[in-house]
Design an enzyme around this catalytic site. Structure first.
Site, PDB file in Angstrom:
ATOM      1  N   LYS A 198       0.860  -1.189   0.000  1.00 51.94           N
ATOM      2  CA  LYS A 198       0.000   0.000   0.000  1.00 51.94           C
ATOM      3  C   LYS A 198       0.892   1.232   0.000  1.00 51.94           C
ATOM      4  O   LYS A 198       1.445   1.612   1.032  1.00 51.94           O
ATOM      5  CB  LYS A 198      -0.923   0.055   1.210  1.00 51.94           C
ATOM      6  CG  LYS A 198      -2.026   1.116   1.050  1.00 51.94           C
ATOM      7  CD  LYS A 198      -2.576   1.636   2.362  1.00 51.94           C
ATOM      8  CE  LYS A 198      -1.751   2.756   2.933  1.00 51.94           C
ATOM      9  NZ  LYS A 198      -1.778   4.022   2.126  1.00 51.94           N
ATOM     10  N   CYS A 257      13.058  11.294   7.451  1.00 51.01           N
ATOM     11  CA  CYS A 257      13.129  10.829   8.841  1.00 51.01           C
ATOM     12  C   CYS A 257      14.564  10.836   9.361  1.00 51.01           C
ATOM     13  O   CYS A 257      14.788  10.670  10.550  1.00 51.01           O
ATOM     14  CB  CYS A 257      12.528   9.435   8.977  1.00 51.01           C
ATOM     15  SG  CYS A 257      13.342   8.171   8.001  1.00 51.01           S
TER      16      CYS A 257
END
Length: 543
Positions: A219, A327
């Site tokens: 996904k 990140c």
């Protein structure tokens, strides 16, 4: 009936043509040229059409009644509509993966390796297409988007050596008795990818999951699924059989289906804290293996003895590249001792960065992913002033000619203390927070007190200082004169503390461990039971 069908088809075609014209009209000329090159790919659209599901080797139009619009962050042009994949479509994807697993898991490892080899060649050949899709949907500069593809490609290249990494152990534990261990795949796995690395993160999971014999349901982010759909088509061209990779779309409902479906054995997630904690808790409660990379607050310590030019340029690049949406971005610079006096120079170097659309020549950083992200980042900048901090460089209110509707925030530098919101929260934007520390010990204490543990860096020319930092700092990935110490795929991701949930991390040896389980066999074949006599050619005497 036929005439009504023709009328409906003509009407649909007319609407699509109108949407395409409207989208192309709002794109910049360079983005328009890139969009036209992307038109041939089956699963994605950058002209106002729909993004498809990829189920059982087919790109399938969803029957969803809910859709999410994908916008160009530089202009707000609608590029595509992404479905909230229905439960029936999701179950079909898992069924296809289950069916494919029965044969794929028994396919020779050399055959699976060959698919990875073909995939890496196709990715290299089509890196410009993938990069263009990322610039259009995510907003990165073109060069940064190429880096996104390259770091994913490196994982695929490492997976090409899968045969040598899947060997087991064997020992004769007693006379004629052997015990051996071999790695076997788990089954159907799932991957939930974030918006900030549309190519790299899917490529963290696809090659390792499939080369080890698993099948995968991916996904991608509903904000920028185009790169994942192109990768799916390249996997198909590389010879990956139908059902080995499936792609579904959506938001919370699809994520919950992944967490709840009994046939899914493992989930890989990269993204924010809220979603990551939800997936980890719900997935593990359902007996699944989960790895989840969450938020971060990465510090860089600037020591007085460092190579000043290297340190300042490294901090600027790591803080503002990708508009801070990494990140592993350096979001906090700890100014140790006399380096506090370098703040004006940091500000001047940040001012020199060019904010522009991702396809524009010389652009250093592009827009944020959405208007909501821009609003949040600007709110955190304001919180610094509200809480008594100092804004040295304010990137709010920037207007980029030709991209007036873009989600742009310029490079921002603020001075804060550790109790402020801008320090405690992950900003995920082009904002560098400056913190002062008198000594190395004070600086290390600041890093260790922060809840996050993805990474940290130090800039120094002292081996002893670097050694002390490396030994005492409590984060997973450490850079010495390296601002973004993301391990190459021969190693493994090693973020810790509140930045990671799970026991086994991404790619490298840990990635192999995540996607396999051990099977240990003990067997006894007594040598004396063998029919070892050679054939006799003598005349039978019937004795």
């Amino acid at each position: 009936m036929a005439s009504k069908s023709l009328i409906r088809n003509a009407s649909s075609t007319a609407r699509l043509t109108t949407a395409t014209s409207r989208t192309y009209a709002t794109l910049s000329p360079k983005a328009h040229a890139a969009a036209e090159k992307l038109a041939k790919w089956k699963g994605t659209s950058v002209s106002g059409g729909t993004t498809k599901n990829f189920i059982g080797g087919e790109f399938v139009e969803s029957k969803a009644d809910k859709w999410v619009e994908v916008h160009d962050p530089s202009t707000q042009a609608v590029l595509s509509r992404v479905p909230e994949t229905t439960s029936e479509e999701f179950n079909a994807a898992v069924d296809a993966a289950e069916t494919a697993f029965k044969t794929w898991s028994r396919t020779s490892i050399l055959t699976r390796q060959r698919v990875a080899m073909e995939l890496q060649a196709l990715l290299r050949e089509n890196s410009d297409v993938l990069a263009s899709s990322i610039v259009l949907e995510q907003g990165k500069t073109y060069n940064d988007a190429q880096g996104d593809v390259l770091r994913g490609l490196q994982v695929v290249e490492t997976a090409c050596g899968i045969a040598g990494n899947m060997t087991g152990d064997k020992l004769e534990v007693s006379k004629d008795m052997d015990t051996y261990t071999r790695r076997v795949p788990l089954g159907v796995c799932a991957s939930v990818a974030p918006f900030n690395f549309p190519a790299m993160i899917p490529l963290w999971t696809i090659p390792l999951a499939t080369c080890t014999g698993n099948t995968l349901v991916l996904k991608p982010s509903e904000r920028d699924p185009g790169a994942a759909m192109i990768i799916a088509e390249l996997c198909q061209r590389a010879g990956m059989p139908p059902g080995v990779l499936n792609v579904v779309h959506g938001t919370v409902g699809t994520v919950n289906n992944i967490c709840d479906h009994p046939s899914i054995r493992a989930i890989s997630f990269v993204g924010g804290d809220k979603a990551g904690k939800h997936i980890y808790e719900r997935g593990t409660q359902n007996g699944k293996r989960v790895q989840a990379n969450l938020g971060a607050k990465n510090h860089a310590l600037i020591m007085p003895d460092c190579n000043k030019n290297l340190a300042l340029n490294s901090i600027i690049g790591a803080a503002f590249g990708a508009a801070g949406q990494r990140c592993m971005a350096i979001s906090v610079a700890v100014m140790v001792g006399t380096t506090k006096s370098w703040i004006p120079e940091i500000v001047e170097r940040a001012k020199a960065l060019k904010v522009n659309g991702g396809f524009e020549q010389g652009a250093d950083l592009g827009p944020l992913i959405s208007p909501a992200a821009k609003q949040r980042v600007e709110g955190l900048i304001q919180s610094v002033a509200d809480e008594g901090g100092k804004i040295h460089l304010d990137g709010r209110g920037i207007v980029v000619p030709g991209y007036e509707k873009g989600n742009f925030v310029g490079p921002t530098i603020v001075e804060a203390v550790t109790t402020m919101r801008a320090y405690k929260e992950e900003i995920f934007g082009p904002v560098l927070v400056l913190i002062e520390a008198d000594t190395l010990d004070d600086a290390i204490s600041i890093v260790n007190a922060n809840k996050y543990g993805n990474g940290a860096a130090i800039f120094t020319q002292s081996g002893a200082t670097a050694r002390k930092f490396e030994s005492e700092v409590n984060v997973g990935q450490i850079g010495v004169n390296v601002p973004i110490p993301v391990p190459l795929p021969q190693f493994s991701w090693s973020g810790n503390k509140a930045s990671f949930l799970g026991d086994v991390s991404f790619y490298g040896k840990q990635g192999l461990n995540f996607y396999t389980q051990n099977k240990t066999v003990t067997s006894l074949w007594r040598a004396e039971d063998a029919i070892g006599n050679k054939a006799s050619v003598d005349m039978p005497t019937m004795r």
